[in-house]
Design a protein around this motif. Sequence first.
Motif, PDB file in Angstrom:
ATOM      1  N   SER A  48       0.866  -1.165   0.000  1.00 42.64           N
ATOM      2  CA  SER A  48       0.000   0.000   0.000  1.00 42.64           C
ATOM      3  C   SER A  48       0.909   1.223   0.000  1.00 42.64           C
ATOM      4  CB  SER A  48      -0.881   0.009   1.242  1.00 42.64           C
ATOM      5  OG  SER A  48      -1.614   1.210   1.301  1.00 42.64           O
ATOM      6  N   LEU A  49       0.623   2.185  -0.839  1.00 43.09           N
ATOM      7  CA  LEU A  49       1.479   3.360  -0.917  1.00 43.09           C
ATOM      8  C   LEU A  49       1.360   4.260   0.301  1.00 43.09           C
ATOM      9  CD1 LEU A  49       1.228   4.432  -4.662  1.00 43.09           C
ATOM     10  CD2 LEU A  49       3.101   3.269  -3.497  1.00 43.09           C
ATOM     11  N   GLY A  50       0.227   4.277   0.937  1.00 39.85           N
ATOM     12  CA  GLY A  50       0.032   5.191   2.063  1.00 39.85           C
ATOM     13  C   GLY A  50      -0.353   6.569   1.558  1.00 39.85           C
ATOM     14  N   GLU A  51       0.018   7.594   2.312  1.00 39.19           N
ATOM     15  CA  GLU A  51      -0.294   8.985   1.959  1.00 39.19           C
ATOM     16  C   GLU A  51       0.775   9.507   1.005  1.00 39.19           C
ATOM     17  OE1 GLU A  51      -0.147  13.241   4.210  1.00 39.19           O
ATOM     18  OE2 GLU A  51      -0.860  11.529   5.378  1.00 39.19           O
ATOM     19  N   VAL A  52       0.460   9.529  -0.278  1.00 38.58           N
ATOM     20  CA  VAL A  52       1.433   9.888  -1.306  1.00 38.58           C
ATOM     21  C   VAL A  52       1.727  11.383  -1.274  1.00 38.58           C
ATOM     22  CG1 VAL A  52       1.880   9.934  -3.792  1.00 38.58           C
ATOM     23  CG2 VAL A  52       0.762   7.949  -2.762  1.00 38.58           C
ATOM     24  N   VAL A  53       3.024  11.702  -1.179  1.00 38.64           N
ATOM     25  CA  VAL A  53       3.484  13.089  -1.196  1.00 38.64           C
ATOM     26  C   VAL A  53       3.849  13.474  -2.625  1.00 38.64           C
ATOM     27  CG1 VAL A  53       5.255  14.680  -0.352  1.00 38.64           C
ATOM     28  CG2 VAL A  53       4.303  12.943   1.180  1.00 38.64           C
ATOM     29  N   SER A  54       4.521  12.572  -3.336  1.00 37.93           N
ATOM     30  CA  SER A  54       4.845  12.773  -4.752  1.00 37.93           C
ATOM     31  C   SER A  54       4.939  11.409  -5.413  1.00 37.93           C
ATOM     32  CB  SER A  54       6.168  13.539  -4.905  1.00 37.93           C
ATOM     33  OG  SER A  54       7.240  12.752  -4.418  1.00 37.93           O
ATOM     34  N   ILE A  55       4.647  11.365  -6.726  1.00 35.43           N
ATOM     35  CA  ILE A  55       4.669  10.078  -7.433  1.00 35.43           C
ATOM     36  C   ILE A  55       4.923  10.315  -8.916  1.00 35.43           C
ATOM     37  CG2 ILE A  55       2.178  10.010  -7.820  1.00 35.43           C
ATOM     38  CD1 ILE A  55       2.385   6.934  -7.178  1.00 35.43           C
ATOM     39  N   SER A  56       5.705   9.412  -9.518  1.00 34.45           N
ATOM     40  CA  SER A  56       5.952   9.475 -10.956  1.00 34.45           C
ATOM     41  C   SER A  56       4.834   8.721 -11.678  1.00 34.45           C
ATOM     42  CB  SER A  56       7.298   8.832 -11.299  1.00 34.45           C
ATOM     43  OG  SER A  56       7.236   7.420 -11.103  1.00 34.45           O
ATOM     44  N   ALA A  57       4.676   8.992 -12.946  1.00 38.52           N
ATOM     45  CA  ALA A  57       3.654   8.319 -13.745  1.00 38.52           C
ATOM     46  C   ALA A  57       3.901   6.805 -13.767  1.00 38.52           C
ATOM     47  CB  ALA A  57       3.635   8.877 -15.163  1.00 38.52           C
ATOM     48  N   GLU A  58       5.163   6.403 -13.807  1.00 39.18           N
ATOM     49  CA  GLU A  58       5.511   4.978 -13.853  1.00 39.18           C
ATOM     50  C   GLU A  58       5.026   4.235 -12.609  1.00 39.18           C
ATOM     51  OE1 GLU A  58       9.504   2.164 -14.150  1.00 39.18           O
ATOM     52  OE2 GLU A  58       9.726   4.319 -13.829  1.00 39.18           O
ATOM     53  N   ILE A  59       5.295   4.758 -11.437  1.00 37.64           N
ATOM     54  CA  ILE A  59       4.866   4.103 -10.196  1.00 37.64           C
ATOM     55  C   ILE A  59       3.359   4.231 -10.029  1.00 37.64           C
ATOM     56  CG2 ILE A  59       5.091   4.084  -7.677  1.00 37.64           C
ATOM     57  CD1 ILE A  59       7.571   3.011  -9.186  1.00 37.64           C
ATOM     58  N   GLU A  60       2.819   5.375 -10.395  1.00 38.88           N
ATOM     59  CA  GLU A  60       1.375   5.564 -10.298  1.00 38.88           C
ATOM     60  C   GLU A  60       0.632   4.521 -11.135  1.00 38.88           C
ATOM     61  OE1 GLU A  60      -1.600   9.317  -9.993  1.00 38.88           O
ATOM     62  OE2 GLU A  60      -0.128   9.394 -11.613  1.00 38.88           O
ATOM     63  N   ALA A  61       1.153   4.211 -12.308  1.00 39.39           N
ATOM     64  CA  ALA A  61       0.518   3.207 -13.177  1.00 39.39           C
ATOM     65  C   ALA A  61       0.526   1.828 -12.531  1.00 39.39           C
ATOM     66  CB  ALA A  61       1.226   3.165 -14.526  1.00 39.39           C
ATOM     67  N   LEU A  62       1.568   1.503 -11.791  1.00 42.67           N
ATOM     68  CA  LEU A  62       1.633   0.205 -11.127  1.00 42.67           C
ATOM     69  C   LEU A  62       0.560   0.047 -10.061  1.00 42.67           C
ATOM     70  CD1 LEU A  62       5.499  -0.172 -10.612  1.00 42.67           C
ATOM     71  CD2 LEU A  62       4.086  -1.261 -12.365  1.00 42.67           C
TER      72      LEU A  62
END
Length: 175
Positions: free
Chosen positions: A149-163
Motif C-alpha cells: 500500500s502506498l500510504g499517503e502519497v506526497v509525490s509520485i511518478s507516472a511509472e509508479i502511479e501506473a503500477l
Amino acid sequence: MLQALEGITTQCVAKQDKASTGHAWSVFLPAGQVVQAAQQLFDATYSLEDIFALDVEEGFLVIYHFNRWDVDERIALRVLVGKDNPTVPSIANIFHGAEWHERETRDFHGVVFEGNPNLVPLLMPVEDVDFHPLIKTAKVRKALKDILSLGEVVSISAEIEALFAEEEAEEASDA
C-alpha cells in the motif's frame, strides 16, 4: 517532508502508517539514486537495518530499511529492477554491513550489486550455480499493488502511479 533525501530524484514518496507498516516513509527510487540516497542517510545519522528483495510480477523489488537511534523515523527505500538485468549499485562502501545483506540477496534472488567488494556466495554452496531459491514461479508471483500500500502519497511518478492505478480505482469504488 523527508529532509534527509532532499535533492534525490524519487519516483514516489509516501508517508506510511507506522503502526501497520513498521516505517514512517516509503520512497521509490531509480537504481541510479541508491548510492546518493544511502550517503545522505548516512550523513543524517541513519543506520542500515537490512536489504532484501521481493520477487514480484514487475521484477525484483529491492528494499532497504534505515532508521535513526535518536528519532524513530524508519525509512524504506524501494528500487524496482527488471528480471532481465537485476542490477543495483552497491552501498557497501557507505554502510559496511550492506556487504552481507547484498550477498544474501544475490544468493536468494540473483540480484547483482555492482561494486560490492566481496560479492561471493554467502549461503549458497557454489558461486556459479544458477539457482536462487526465493525466485517464484509465475503462478504464485504477485503484483506490487497486491502486496504494498502506498500510504499517503506526497509525490509520485507516472511509472509508479501506473503500477498502483488499479488499487486506487478499487479503493475509490469502495468508498
